[in-house]
Motif scaffolding. Structure first.
Motif, PDB file in Angstrom:
ATOM      1  N   ASP A 170       7.822   6.368  -3.344  1.00 57.10           N
ATOM      2  CA  ASP A 170       6.862   6.348  -2.241  1.00 57.10           C
ATOM      3  C   ASP A 170       7.448   5.576  -1.061  1.00 57.10           C
ATOM      4  OD1 ASP A 170       3.734   6.828  -1.679  1.00 57.10           O
ATOM      5  OD2 ASP A 170       4.350   4.914  -0.815  1.00 57.10           O
ATOM      6  N   VAL A 171       7.086   6.014   0.133  1.00 58.53           N
ATOM      7  CA  VAL A 171       7.597   5.358   1.340  1.00 58.53           C
ATOM      8  C   VAL A 171       7.233   3.876   1.340  1.00 58.53           C
ATOM      9  CG1 VAL A 171       7.355   5.263   3.851  1.00 58.53           C
ATOM     10  CG2 VAL A 171       7.608   7.467   2.705  1.00 58.53           C
ATOM     11  N   GLY A 172       6.117   3.523   0.708  1.00 56.47           N
ATOM     12  CA  GLY A 172       5.730   2.118   0.626  1.00 56.47           C
ATOM     13  C   GLY A 172       6.772   1.265  -0.070  1.00 56.47           C
ATOM     14  N   ARG A 222       6.406  13.009  10.624  1.00 55.33           N
ATOM     15  CA  ARG A 222       5.361  12.234   9.958  1.00 55.33           C
ATOM     16  C   ARG A 222       5.269  10.818  10.525  1.00 55.33           C
ATOM     17  NH1 ARG A 222       3.750  14.137   4.701  1.00 55.33           N
ATOM     18  NH2 ARG A 222       4.923  15.962   4.024  1.00 55.33           N
ATOM     19  N   TYR A 261      11.168   3.192   7.548  1.00 55.86           N
ATOM     20  CA  TYR A 261      10.696   4.511   7.131  1.00 55.86           C
ATOM     21  C   TYR A 261      11.895   5.415   6.835  1.00 55.86           C
ATOM     22  CZ  TYR A 261       7.036   8.082   6.856  1.00 55.86           C
ATOM     23  OH  TYR A 261       6.136   9.037   6.420  1.00 55.86           O
ATOM     24  N   TYR A 307       8.733   4.061  12.904  1.00 61.43           N
ATOM     25  CA  TYR A 307       7.370   4.427  12.511  1.00 61.43           C
ATOM     26  C   TYR A 307       6.443   3.632  13.411  1.00 61.43           C
ATOM     27  CZ  TYR A 307       2.974   4.377   9.854  1.00 61.43           C
ATOM     28  OH  TYR A 307       1.652   4.473   9.475  1.00 61.43           O
ATOM     29  N   ASP A 364      -3.726   4.089   8.090  1.00 60.75           N
ATOM     30  CA  ASP A 364      -2.401   3.508   8.284  1.00 60.75           C
ATOM     31  C   ASP A 364      -2.115   2.478   7.194  1.00 60.75           C
ATOM     32  OD1 ASP A 364       0.015   2.549   9.524  1.00 60.75           O
ATOM     33  OD2 ASP A 364      -1.172   0.872  10.299  1.00 60.75           O
ATOM     34  N   PRO A 365      -1.085   2.674   6.348  1.00 57.71           N
ATOM     35  CA  PRO A 365      -0.814   1.723   5.250  1.00 57.71           C
ATOM     36  C   PRO A 365      -0.421   0.336   5.735  1.00 57.71           C
ATOM     37  CG  PRO A 365       0.266   3.840   4.857  1.00 57.71           C
ATOM     38  CD  PRO A 365      -0.228   3.871   6.263  1.00 57.71           C
ATOM     39  N   THR A 420       0.852  -1.193   0.000  1.00 54.84           N
ATOM     40  CA  THR A 420       0.000   0.000   0.000  1.00 54.84           C
ATOM     41  C   THR A 420       0.885   1.239   0.000  1.00 54.84           C
ATOM     42  OG1 THR A 420      -1.663  -1.180   1.299  1.00 54.84           O
ATOM     43  CG2 THR A 420      -1.836   1.217   1.231  1.00 54.84           C
ATOM     44  N   ASN A 421       0.572   2.191  -0.819  1.00 57.65           N
ATOM     45  CA  ASN A 421       1.336   3.429  -0.859  1.00 57.65           C
ATOM     46  C   ASN A 421       1.046   4.290   0.368  1.00 57.65           C
ATOM     47  OD1 ASN A 421       2.676   2.904  -3.263  1.00 57.65           O
ATOM     48  ND2 ASN A 421       1.124   3.900  -4.516  1.00 57.65           N
ATOM     49  N   PHE A 422       2.065   5.021   0.803  1.00 60.42           N
ATOM     50  CA  PHE A 422       1.913   5.950   1.918  1.00 60.42           C
ATOM     51  C   PHE A 422       1.459   7.330   1.451  1.00 60.42           C
ATOM     52  CE2 PHE A 422       4.031   2.684   4.113  1.00 60.42           C
ATOM     53  CZ  PHE A 422       4.063   2.957   5.470  1.00 60.42           C
ATOM     54  N   ARG A 453       2.061   3.382  14.711  1.00 56.88           N
ATOM     55  CA  ARG A 453       0.681   3.827  14.771  1.00 56.88           C
ATOM     56  C   ARG A 453      -0.098   2.882  15.686  1.00 56.88           C
ATOM     57  NH1 ARG A 453       2.614   7.546  12.624  1.00 56.88           N
ATOM     58  NH2 ARG A 453       1.917   8.751  10.815  1.00 56.88           N
TER      59      ARG A 453
END
Length: 910
Positions: free
Chosen positions: A149-151, A324, A583, A595, A620-621, A137-139, A597
């Motif tokens: 992308d972070v993903g 972030r 991350y 990272y 949340d990815p 999943t893309n961030f 969550r």
């Protein structure tokens, strides 16, 4: 060896193999039944198919790669038999006596299979990496270096590293295996000792080495991506040296590796060993220069003399991405004036806050629970939870704990298999007290507890039994011939019995299952016991931490689950976190991740053992990807019963992590961050005789600018290496505001007392210090409770309870309350008395409104203490109202006291 001995050995092998298969099979089948019981068998199936599928794929890959490479050696081994002669070489002897094409093929198959099995552990635990790659999943955030992308870094880069490791291992393994056969059967052609332009062994071996260098070129590209998590510079992430020295170096080395691969491959046909030597030496020299020497030189001579100018852009990246990753970018910053302008009228308006100030520290309170509410030695209260409940029209902060049965505390004579597995199976109920009230004897005012369960506040609990909890370690069996012990009754050694009627457990309705669980738990009595019936069920994985980890080990779980009473039942609420260390540019904490969550809330039914996972952070990815891998696992928060949602709390563990990061990362200016000019620390307090960082604490109060009081979690900050206070962080817990973070900063033009300054003022106040010193001797010990910093209107109130404990007693008593406001600091018997001493006679000193109801039912030793506490409370309130001239209130309390005494007398006669 005789035939009989051979038969014995074969039988022993069969028996031990059978026992091993039975042991492994019983574990699998027990898990299969259990996952079916809790309704998550699809999770197990997904896990097993993914794991076994990946292992099979890795084994197949290594087997085919090794076998194809070995097949290629057929023509290069020179297996022509030698003419008969007196002295043979080892190779000639093997070829002439043993080696045939059929035997060699079988040997190749065996070697390939052994090699594949030997390297198959590379796949262990990697199936989730593969699944996350497939379900990434893309961030929605790209890194500034490669604009990916972070993903990509969280989900895809780990998979590429896994592939890289497999390819390198396969090439090295194939080179070793084929090289061994070439050296054994045809060393001359492999080493280039024979004349001729074309040598198959050289071509084969050179191709493998060339492929290794090509894969290594890809590895350098992966290492370049890893620079976004480099620890080299002044902040985590790619620094000036990484980007201007290491990154070009990796790119050059990738080109050098490709050139070496071509040189080595071409050399197989030209047979010029000098070219190979030059290529390898050039690669080693380039690596030493570009990866070791050049970065050191750039760091020493370009960065260090002008560090901030060089690192400023990368500091900004680190600040931005760290904020972030820990959710600090979503914090709303407000100013708090911290004025000294509180009036009695202000206190009256904030009465809900004053009525809910937590005077009880969980450490001494746990000893009190143990002494007053355990009732029997085999009950235990593991820890004290803090929550809020609505009684009538008022919301009150309470402290509560589950009364669990600890089998380790059973008397030795009672620790039989029947008792531990079938009689003493569960805990019973809970104890609950108001966080802000104290009896005249210095004890908590219990509003729920006792055996059987009763509540003076109208708390409904229809099913008080606890089969799943924090102390429920071993398995138990329900549905036996004899009933289970429920709780002791008031008549000496008598007790009440019960039978489990919940949904938990796996049926033991046939001998096959009894056999499985006898192997699973290594307990033959499960198979032999006459106490089991067709209705018997076995309850296992009853510890709630073990239970949730068994279902979903890919989340990190909070260490402190808390008990909730909702809908007449007991539930455990447990916070679960998604985290990663991948991350980019985000500073990692000590635990290694960078990272986090709190994406999931887990609810466990204490009676049925059902487990439900609810998503509280749908953005949340990481949890989104897990949801794709395990469809149906996570439920939306709206599906959680409303009565449970009222008890959601922002986790203290998460706020503590965010506060640690915020201490530095509230500075968004790169220059300030670099110089640490405005660095903070979490405020400290005295715990015993030691200074410790304050823990986040819950309280009911009205935030500045808000209309209603709400339940918040807060933590104060002080400047680094100083003790005055600069800010406080609050997390909101109620309704639509759940999860919102607010940071209140104090004016910088004046000093605000920090907790340690208040602690010092307590020690320096002559009257207080003298009294505490007097108590802290002659067989007693003074215990300071949590120092609470409470925002009231636009001012700050500091409250610290003082406990007194006799050396021979484990029953601490809350004897004094210290209140500080502005330059005033007083100690009094009660919070109301301390407020009156500071704010005068007009301060609201009326005790919090009573929420209790007179106890009903026959008067027993189990509820006598509660009845006496209630009578003492009513009498104490009556005396306070008498002092204030509140004759109506005095009369009302005396009337309630009379009714209570009359009812106690009637119950006693019963």
């Amino acid at each position: 060896m005789s035939i009989l001995n051979r038969i014995r050995i074969i039988l022993l092998i069969i028996i031990f193999a059978g026992l091993g298969i039975a042991f492994l099979g019983s574990h699998f089948l027990a898990d299969w039944y259990w996952f079916g019981e809790v309704g998550y068998r699809q999770v197990l199936i997904t896990r097993l198919l993914s794991d076994w599928g990946l292992r099979l794929g890795v084994i197949s890959f290594f087997f085919l790669f090794f076998y194809l490479n070995l097949l290629f050696t057929y023509r290069g081994l020179n297996l022509t038999p030698s003419p008969a002669r007196e002295s043979w070489t080892l190779k000639e002897y093997l070829v002439d006596r043993f080696v045939t094409r059929r035997r060699l093929t079988i040997l190749y198959l065996l070697v390939s299979l052994i090699g594949a099995l030997l390297f198959s552990p590379l796949a262990a635990g990697k199936w989730l990496v593969v699944q996350q790659y497939l379900q990434a999943t893309n961030f929605g955030v790209s890194d500034p270096l490669f604009t990916k992308d972070v993903g990509f870094y969280v989900f895809k880069l780990p998979f590429y590293h896994f592939l890289y490791g497999m390819l390198v291992t396969a090439l090295v393994g194939a080179a070793l295996v084929t090289g061994f056969f070439y050296l054994l059967f045809n060393p001359g052609e492999l080493l280039g000792l024979r004349k001729g332009r074309f040598a198959r062994p050289q071509v084969h071996f050179s191709t493998l080495v060339a492929l290794f260098f090509l894969v290594q070129a890809w590895g350098f590209r992966l290492q370049a991506f890893d620079l976004v998590r480099s620890p080299r510079g002044v902040a985590f992430g790619a620094s000036y040296t990484d980007i201007h020295a290491l990154l070009p170096g990796y790119n050059i080395l990738a080109g050098v590796a490709v050139a070496c691969a071509l040189i080595i491959f071409l050399n197989a046909f030209r047979r010029n060993l000098k070219l190979v030597g030059i290529g390898v030496l050039a690669f080693i020299a380039a690596y030493a220069l570009l990866v070791v020497i050049l970065p050191l030189a750039v760091q020493k001579f370009q960065v260090e003399p002008n560090e901030f100018a060089r690192e400023e852009p990368y500091l900004r990246f680190n600040i931005d991405f760290t904020r972030r990753a820990y959710g600090l970018d979503k914090i709303t910053v407000r100013e708090f004036p911290a004025r000294d302008n509180l009036t009695p009228a202000d206190l009256e308006q904030e009465k809900i806050t004053l009525d809910n100030i937590r005077l009880w520290d969980y450490r001494p309170l746990q000893q009190t629970y143990s002494q007053l509410q355990e009732i029997r030695s085999y009950y235990s209260f593991k820890d004290i939870d803090v929550d809020r409940y609505t009684f009538g029209s008022s919301q009150r902060q309470v402290m509560l704990s589950a009364r669990e049965l600890d089998q380790d505390k059973l008397p030795d004579r009672a620790r039989t298999w029947i008792n531990e597995k079938m009689r003493y199976t569960h805990g019973y109920g809970l104890a609950m007290n108001l966080a802000s009230t104290v009896t005249p004897g210095g004890q908590p005012e219990f509003i729920a507890g006792d055996l059987p369960f009763r509540s003076t506040a109208g708390l409904q609990l229809n099913e008080p039994r606890i089969y799943y909890g924090e102390l429920t370690g071993d398995y138990v069996i329900t549905g036996g011939k004899a009933a289970e012990f429920d709780y002791p009754s008031s008549g000496g050694d008598n007790f009440v019995e019960t039978r489990y009627e919940g949904r938990g457990g796996v049926a033991l309705n046939n001998y096959w299952r009894r056999l499985i669980f006898a192997f699973r738990f290594n307990d033959y009595r499960l198979l032999m016991s006459k106490e089991l019936t067709p209705q018997s069920k076995i309850l296992y994985y009853r510890n709630i931490q073990e239970r949730v980890r068994k279902i979903m080990p890919y989340l990190r779980y909070d260490a402190d689950p808390y008990l909730v009473v909702a809908g007449g039942r007991l539930y455990w609420l447990l916070d679960a976190y998604t985290l990663t260390s991948m991350y980019p540019y985000s500073e990692p904490v000590n635990e290694g991740f960078n990272y986090i969550r709190n994406a999931v809330k887990v609810v466990i039914d204490a009676y049925n053992g059902t487990v439900d996972y609810y998503i509280v952070d749908p953005g949340d990815p990481l949890s989104q990807t897990l949801g794709k891998i395990f469809p149906g696992l996570f439920k939306p928060l709206e599906a959680m019963p409303a009565e449970l949602r009222q008890h959601l709390r922002y986790p203290a563990e998460l706020l503590a992590i965010q506060a640690r990061m915020l201490a530095s990362y509230h500075m968004e200016n790169a220059m300030l961050f670099y110089n640490k000019e405005d660095a903070w620390s979490i405020a400290e307090e005295m715990v015993g005789d030691q200074r410790r960082a304050m823990e986040p604490y819950y309280t009911l109060l009205r935030l500045p600018g808000e209309q209603e009081a709400e339940y918040i979690l807060m933590l104060p900050f002080t400047p680094a290496r100083k003790v005055n206070m600069v800010a406080w962080l609050a997390a909101r817990n109620d309704g639509p505001h759940y999860g919102q973070l607010l940071l209140y900063t104090f004016p910088k033009n004046r000093s605000i007392y920090g907790p340690m300054q208040i602690e010092a003022r307590i020690d320096q106040e002559p009257a207080i210090s003298q009294q505490l010193t007097l108590w802290d001797q002659h067989g007693s010990r003074v215990i300071r409770g949590n120092l609470l910093v409470l925002p009231i209107k636009e001012a700050l109130l500091y409250v610290e309870p003082i406990f007194l404990q006799a050396q021979e007693s484990k029953l601490p008593e809350l004897r004094q309350v210290v209140v500080a406001y502005g330059e005033k600091i007083v100690m009094a018997d009660t919070l109301a008395g301390a407020l009156k001493a500071i704010f005068g006679d007009r301060a609201p000193v009326t005790p919090p409104p009573a929420i209790t109801a007179p106890p009903s039912g026959p008067l027993t030793t189990s509820n006598l203490a509660t009845s006496i506490q209630e009578a003492n409370r009513l009498y104490s309130e009556a005396q306070e109202k008498l002092k204030l001239g509140d004759w109506a209130g005095y009369g009302e309390n005396m009337k309630k006291l009379g009714q209570l005494l009359q009812e106690m007398q009637q119950n006693y006669r019963q």
